[in-house]
Design a protein around this motif. Structure first.
Motif, mmCIF file in Angstrom:
data_model
loop_
_atom_site.group_PDB
_atom_site.id
_atom_site.type_symbol
_atom_site.label_atom_id
_atom_site.label_comp_id
_atom_site.label_asym_id
_atom_site.label_seq_id
_atom_site.Cartn_x
_atom_site.Cartn_y
_atom_site.Cartn_z
ATOM 1 N N GLY A 178 14.039 59.369 15.812
ATOM 2 C CA GLY A 178 12.616 59.676 15.600
ATOM 3 C C GLY A 178 12.070 60.595 16.664
ATOM 4 O O GLY A 178 12.809 61.288 17.347
ATOM 5 N N SER A 179 10.737 60.569 16.816
ATOM 6 C CA SER A 179 10.055 61.515 17.696
ATOM 7 C C SER A 179 10.265 61.159 19.167
ATOM 8 O O SER A 179 10.806 60.110 19.506
ATOM 9 N N GLN A 180 9.804 62.072 20.057
ATOM 10 C CA GLN A 180 9.839 61.806 21.497
ATOM 11 C C GLN A 180 9.094 60.510 21.801
ATOM 12 O O GLN A 180 9.476 59.746 22.685
ATOM 13 N N HIS A 181 8.027 60.287 21.044
ATOM 14 C CA HIS A 181 7.196 59.125 21.327
ATOM 15 C C HIS A 181 7.920 57.815 20.986
ATOM 16 O O HIS A 181 7.671 56.783 21.617
ATOM 17 N N ALA A 182 8.838 57.868 20.011
ATOM 18 C CA ALA A 182 9.544 56.653 19.584
ATOM 19 C C ALA A 182 10.370 56.067 20.722
ATOM 20 O O ALA A 182 10.410 54.847 20.922
ATOM 21 N N LYS A 183 11.004 56.930 21.515
ATOM 22 C CA LYS A 183 11.821 56.410 22.619
ATOM 23 C C LYS A 183 10.931 55.823 23.706
ATOM 24 O O LYS A 183 11.303 54.881 24.393
ATOM 25 N N THR A 184 9.721 56.362 23.851
ATOM 26 C CA THR A 184 8.774 55.798 24.820
ATOM 27 C C THR A 184 8.336 54.402 24.370
ATOM 28 O O THR A 184 8.291 53.468 25.181
ATOM 29 N N GLU A 185 8.041 54.263 23.079
ATOM 30 C CA GLU A 185 7.639 52.951 22.550
ATOM 31 C C GLU A 185 8.742 51.921 22.779
ATOM 32 O O GLU A 185 8.477 50.793 23.195
ATOM 33 N N ALA A 186 9.984 52.316 22.513
ATOM 34 C CA ALA A 186 11.119 51.402 22.688
ATOM 35 C C ALA A 186 11.271 51.019 24.159
ATOM 36 O O ALA A 186 11.557 49.863 24.504
ATOM 37 N N CYS A 187 11.057 51.978 25.034
ATOM 38 C CA CYS A 187 11.175 51.719 26.473
ATOM 39 C C CYS A 187 10.062 50.787 26.943
ATOM 40 O O CYS A 187 10.296 49.873 27.744
ATOM 41 N N LEU A 188 8.846 51.004 26.432
ATOM 42 C CA LEU A 188 7.713 50.161 26.828
ATOM 43 C C LEU A 188 7.959 48.701 26.436
ATOM 44 O O LEU A 188 7.579 47.779 27.152
ATOM 45 N N GLU A 189 8.613 48.512 25.297
ATOM 46 C CA GLU A 189 8.946 47.150 24.857
ATOM 47 C C GLU A 189 9.889 46.513 25.891
ATOM 48 O O GLU A 189 9.682 45.377 26.319
ATOM 49 N N ALA A 190 10.915 47.275 26.306
ATOM 50 C CA ALA A 190 11.876 46.770 27.301
ATOM 51 C C ALA A 190 11.201 46.552 28.653
ATOM 52 O O ALA A 190 11.558 45.641 29.413
ATOM 53 N N ALA A 191 10.184 47.373 28.960
ATOM 54 C CA ALA A 191 9.503 47.291 30.267
ATOM 55 C C ALA A 191 8.687 46.012 30.415
ATOM 56 O O ALA A 191 8.241 45.679 31.517
ATOM 57 N N LYS A 192 8.502 45.282 29.306
ATOM 58 C CA LYS A 192 7.757 44.016 29.393
ATOM 59 C C LYS A 192 8.543 42.976 30.192
ATOM 60 O O LYS A 192 7.967 42.035 30.729
ATOM 61 N N THR A 193 9.867 43.127 30.232
ATOM 62 C CA THR A 193 10.689 42.113 30.893
ATOM 63 C C THR A 193 11.493 42.655 32.074
ATOM 64 O O THR A 193 12.268 41.922 32.680
ATOM 65 N N THR A 194 11.348 43.937 32.382
ATOM 66 C CA THR A 194 12.076 44.469 33.534
ATOM 67 C C THR A 194 11.226 45.565 34.201
ATOM 68 O O THR A 194 10.110 45.811 33.787
ATOM 69 N N THR A 195 11.765 46.214 35.236
ATOM 70 C CA THR A 195 10.980 47.193 35.984
ATOM 71 C C THR A 195 11.029 48.554 35.302
ATOM 72 O O THR A 195 12.108 49.054 34.975
ATOM 73 N N TYR A 196 9.876 49.150 35.128
ATOM 74 C CA TYR A 196 9.772 50.459 34.480
ATOM 75 C C TYR A 196 9.736 51.528 35.580
ATOM 76 O O TYR A 196 8.758 51.639 36.303
#
Ligand SMILES: [Zn+2]
Length: 363
Positions: free
Chosen positions: A165-183
């Motif tokens: 998907g778009s550039q933004h899709a990978k950001t959304e996926a990363c933000l989900e992961a950032a809920k439980t680890t360090t961004y």
């Protein structure tokens, strides 16, 4: 560890050391105060950006020798300018400055794992500095990212997570992961923009302690752009320059939210839908610190311009003929030089950072 306090740039709320965003209003964070710039505090025999450690609210624990990149005089079609060779940083992009300050901060706080999202250069940079710091990095990239950039992230030991998907899709996926680890975010971390200030200080030293008339830079999130803005501001506050350079932000026709905001006088850019562009490193629909980027352009008497694919690739080729191997995104500001020269006149001293290495894009 140096004592620092972080605050939200939107609502002023205090933030914790490992926060990447304001917990109250979701705004970007910044340091409540910066150490004053002192020329006599530069460590002259440190040949990296850590020569400015006294001016940075972070301690050096590891380094790959980032910073202190050459400032080279060159000319394209009769237009003279100085190119700051940011692509000669350890992983081939300017991102290493910010990654170095960010990773040293995370290390000081005992972080063992990070996530980051990137179209390539920031991912490679975070992967390299994380591995060298004994930190595990998961890098979220668009599946469509350049294969050579993905390969580099993996080669540096980053765990590659490809998101369709778009550039933004990978950001959304990363933000989900950032809920439980360090961004470890090049877009959000105040420690990332921090390192970028050192590019301004180097230009000042390399021009024999003067500022140029203008900085012309490609802008996605605007990390390097704001580094120049903040870095030159520190120098002016310290009485070391009289005037800050005019700051010109250049974007591609395929993704130009900052240019649109300047054209319409808006304080917040409109959300754009990117179209095909060869400047893959600056496809950012929603620049995190857009308000500050726009303020910096207006306060310094700068401008924002957009350039098309053909002009970008032509500029890249002209740089190559001058022995400068920049990737297409780095050629974006060069493609705007004719317009900027017309505005500033023939005598203006212009500095253009060449941000990413074309070696990553040759195959
Ligand atoms: Zn806030």
């Amino acid at each position: 560890m140096k004592q620092v306090s972080l605050i939200c740039t939107e609502c002023g709320a205090a933030a914790a050391p490992l926060d990447w965003q304001c917990a109250v209003c979701d705004g970007p964070l910044d340091f409540a105060a910066y150490p004053a710039f002192r020329g006599d505090a530069i460590v002259a025999d440190d040949f990296s950006l850590w020569r400015y450690e006294a001016m940075l609210p972070v301690e050096k624990r590891m380094t790959l020798g980032e910073g202190l990149t050459p400032l080279v005089e060159t000319e394209i079609e009769g237009i003279r300018f100085r190119a700051k060779l940011e692509y000669l940083n350890p992983t081939g992009s300017y991102k290493d400055r910010g990654t170095a300050t960010m990773m040293n901060h995370l290390r000081a706080h005992g972080v063992r794992e990070v996530v980051e999202d990137s179209s390539g250069n920031a991912g490679a940079s975070v992967a390299a500095y994380a591995s060298a710091s004994g930190i595990h990095a998961r890098i979220f990239v668009p599946a469509s990212a350049a294969p050579s950039k993905k390969a580099l992230i993996a080669a540096f030991g980053g765990e590659l997570v490809e998101v369709p998907g778009s550039q933004h899709a990978k950001t959304e996926a990363c933000l989900e992961a950032a809920k439980t680890t360090t961004y470890a975010s090049h877009a959000w971390s105040p420690y990332f923009v921090l390192g970028q200030m050192t590019a301004a200080w180097e230009v000042w030293e390399q021009m024999r302690r003067r500022a140029p008339d203008a900085i012309v830079a490609a802008v996605g999130h605007g990390g390097l752009f704001l580094g120049f803005a903040r870095g030159f501001r520190r120098l002016r506050e310290a009485g070391l320059i009289e005037q800050e350079p005019r700051l010109f932000a250049i974007q591609s026709e395929g993704c130009d939210p900052i240019v649109r905001a300047i054209e319409t006088g808006a304080d917040v850019p409109p959300r754009v839908t990117p179209t095909q562009t060869v400047a893959d490193g600056i496809i950012v629909e929603v620049p995190v610190r857009a308000r500050e980027v726009l303020r910096a352009i207006r306060e310094t008497g700068g401008e924002a311009f957009r350039v098309g694919n053909e002009a970008i690739l032509a500029a890249r080729d002209k740089l190559l003929r001058r022995g400068l191997i920049a990737e297409p995104t780095s050629a974006v500001p060069v493609a705007a030089l004719v317009q900027i020269r017309a505005q500033l006149g023939a005598d203006a001293e212009i500095v253009v950072p060449l941000t990413g290495s074309g070696l990553k894009m040759l195959v």
